[in-house]
Write an enzyme that holds these catalytic residues in place. Structure first.
Site, PDB file in Angstrom:
ATOM      1  N   ASN A  66     -14.379  28.646   1.264  1.00 57.07           N
ATOM      2  CA  ASN A  66     -13.480  29.421   2.130  1.00 57.07           C
ATOM      3  C   ASN A  66     -12.081  29.553   1.548  1.00 57.07           C
ATOM      4  OD1 ASN A  66     -13.613  26.561   2.759  1.00 57.07           O
ATOM      5  ND2 ASN A  66     -12.151  26.939   4.388  1.00 57.07           N
ATOM      6  N   CYS A 121      -7.541  26.000   9.878  1.00 58.49           N
ATOM      7  CA  CYS A 121      -7.667  24.674  10.493  1.00 58.49           C
ATOM      8  C   CYS A 121      -6.790  23.644   9.792  1.00 58.49           C
ATOM      9  CB  CYS A 121      -9.122  24.230  10.494  1.00 58.49           C
ATOM     10  SG  CYS A 121     -10.009  24.736   9.050  1.00 58.49           S
TER      11      CYS A 121
HETATM   12  N1  PMP Z   1     -17.014  25.991   7.234  1.00 56.57           N
HETATM   13  C1  PMP Z   1     -16.332  26.936   6.583  1.00 56.57           C
HETATM   14  C2  PMP Z   1     -16.636  27.176   5.139  1.00 56.57           C
HETATM   15  C3  PMP Z   1     -15.338  27.660   7.229  1.00 56.57           C
HETATM   16  O1  PMP Z   1     -14.664  28.603   6.563  1.00 56.57           O
HETATM   17  C4  PMP Z   1     -15.072  27.385   8.591  1.00 56.57           C
HETATM   18  C5  PMP Z   1     -13.980  28.128   9.316  1.00 56.57           C
HETATM   19  N2  PMP Z   1     -12.729  28.026   8.695  1.00 56.57           N
HETATM   20  C6  PMP Z   1     -15.835  26.401   9.226  1.00 56.57           C
HETATM   21  C7  PMP Z   1     -16.796  25.730   8.521  1.00 56.57           C
HETATM   22  C8  PMP Z   1     -15.623  26.082  10.667  1.00 56.57           C
HETATM   23  O2  PMP Z   1     -15.995  27.168  11.477  1.00 56.57           O
HETATM   24  P1  PMP Z   1     -15.677  27.159  13.041  1.00 56.57           P
HETATM   25  O3  PMP Z   1     -14.215  26.961  13.156  1.00 56.57           O
HETATM   26  O4  PMP Z   1     -16.143  28.503  13.513  1.00 56.57           O
HETATM   27  O5  PMP Z   1     -16.445  26.048  13.651  1.00 56.57           O
END
Ligand code: PMP
Length: 353
Positions: A137, A297
């Site tokens: 990500n 996050c």
């Molecule tokens: N894994 C990856 C690779 C992500 O990019 C994200 C979101 N930033 C997440 C997990 C978590 O996703 P969510 O916030 O929808 O639970």
């Protein structure tokens, strides 16, 4: 919110806007289709049918052999937590590029966690589970999954519906609907074998007894619709992202591009040596653009990203990096303007020293 221009929203790896076609598919399920999908009366049966159709749509995008291998969750964070506390109790190997919901969970639950690159092929200890994300990500790197002899999990949140990715031989995969123009708060876990994991939420026996709780019918229907759309227009979306990222790159020949040998076109990680990523995010924001200096996050954290450092950046480079992530609502014109804004902002911030 009406003044916001979606063409200037370049933070699609954090979340995508709801596709209007997905919104339309969801609407009846927030109105007269309010039944509980576990009820046996007509309202319940109708809701159940809609949920099962969505399960088929998601399973098809994943390349799952059977729709029953897809369980709906609240998103990838939950799915990652579920796999890493429900399926492993001792040794797990986790790539250093993982999302914090994998890294922190494996450290909290695993007696013998291993975060690193070395030893992927020579297994120094008996690996019970290997977890390698499909697309990073932070950089957009497409990662190969070296399958271990135990169970294999992949966090496919940034891959599903974007790059040609399918579950193949994996035992588990995690994903979220809001990264592919579906609603937030819904996602899924692919389970090759339902007996390989413990229940996550005990309750009313929903999701084959593994995740209790009344189903979010509208959200699940939206996820299904988003999956079907992604399947239809993946090639078009990819080509669009490729053109946009090139436009930003062309405007910024002095920035260091952190592309991997195998790269998702939807993410562009650029390092502006001598500056901070945050200062460029603030400048872009002042010009009406949304970009980021790391995953949403982790915003507010002062430490440089461990993922960027694992990708080979120095601490200073990691701090000087921005992430631009492309999506359906961006236009070429907006991408060029963003590229120009970044170049001019970098020049003036460098002069300010
Ligand atoms: N894994 C990856 C690779 C992500 O990019 C994200 C979101 N930033 C997440 C997990 C978590 O996703 P969510 O916030 O929808 O639970």
């Amino acid at each position: 919110m009406s003044g916001f221009d979606r063409t200037r929203y370049f933070d699609n790896a954090a979340t995508t806007p709801l596709d209007p076609r997905v919104k339309e598919a969801m609407e009846p399920w927030m109105d007269e289709g309010f039944g509980n999908a576990n009820s046996i009366h007509a309202w319940g049966r109708l809701a159940r049918q809609a949920v099962e159709k969505a399960r088929e749509q998601v399973a098809e995008l994943l390349g799952a052999a059977d729709p029953s291998q897809v369980l709906f969750t609240s998103g990838a964070t939950e799915s990652n937590n579920w796999v890493l506390c429900g399926a492993v109790l001792d040794c797990a190997k986790v790539s250093p590029f993982e999302h914090v919901s994998v890294r922190d969970t494996v450290e909290a639950w695993c007696k013998d966690p291993y975060l690193g690159h070395e030893g992927w092929t020579v297994t120094p200890r008996k690996t019970k589970l290997a977890s390698v994300m499909a697309v990073c990500n932070e950089t957009g790197a497409v990662l190969a999954h070296p399958m271990c002899g135990g169970k294999n999990h992949s966090d496919a949140t940034q891959a599903l519906g974007k790059v040609p990715w399918q579950v193949g031989e994996l035992d588990f995969a995690s994903f979220s609907s809001h990264k592919l123009y579906g609603p937030k708060g819904v996602g899924g876990l692919y389970l090759r074998d339902p007996d390989s994991i413990k229940p996550f939420l005990r309750g009313g026996g929903q999701e084959i007894g593994l995740r209790g709780g009344t189903l979010n019918v509208a959200g699940i229907v939206g996820f299904g619709a988003a999956a079907a759309l992604a399947q239809e227009q993946m090639a078009e979306d990819r080509a669009h992202a490729q053109v946009l990222r090139q436009a930003v790159l062309d405007e910024n020949p002095d920035a260091k591009c952190n592309d991997a040998p195998d790269q998702s076109p939807f993410v562009l990680s650029l390092t502006f040596p001598g500056l901070t990523g945050e200062s460029l995010v603030v400048e872009a924001d002042a010009n009406g653009f949304a970009i980021s200096s790391g995953p949403a996050c982790s915003s507010g954290k002062t430490k440089p990203s461990p993922v960027l450092m694992a990708a080979g950046l120095t601490e200073d480079e990691a701090r000087a990096t921005v992430r631009i992530s492309f999506g359906r609502t961006n236009t070429l014109d907006a991408a060029r303007q963003l590229g120009e804004t970044l170049r001019l902002s970098a020049q003036s911030l460098a002069l300010l020293g």
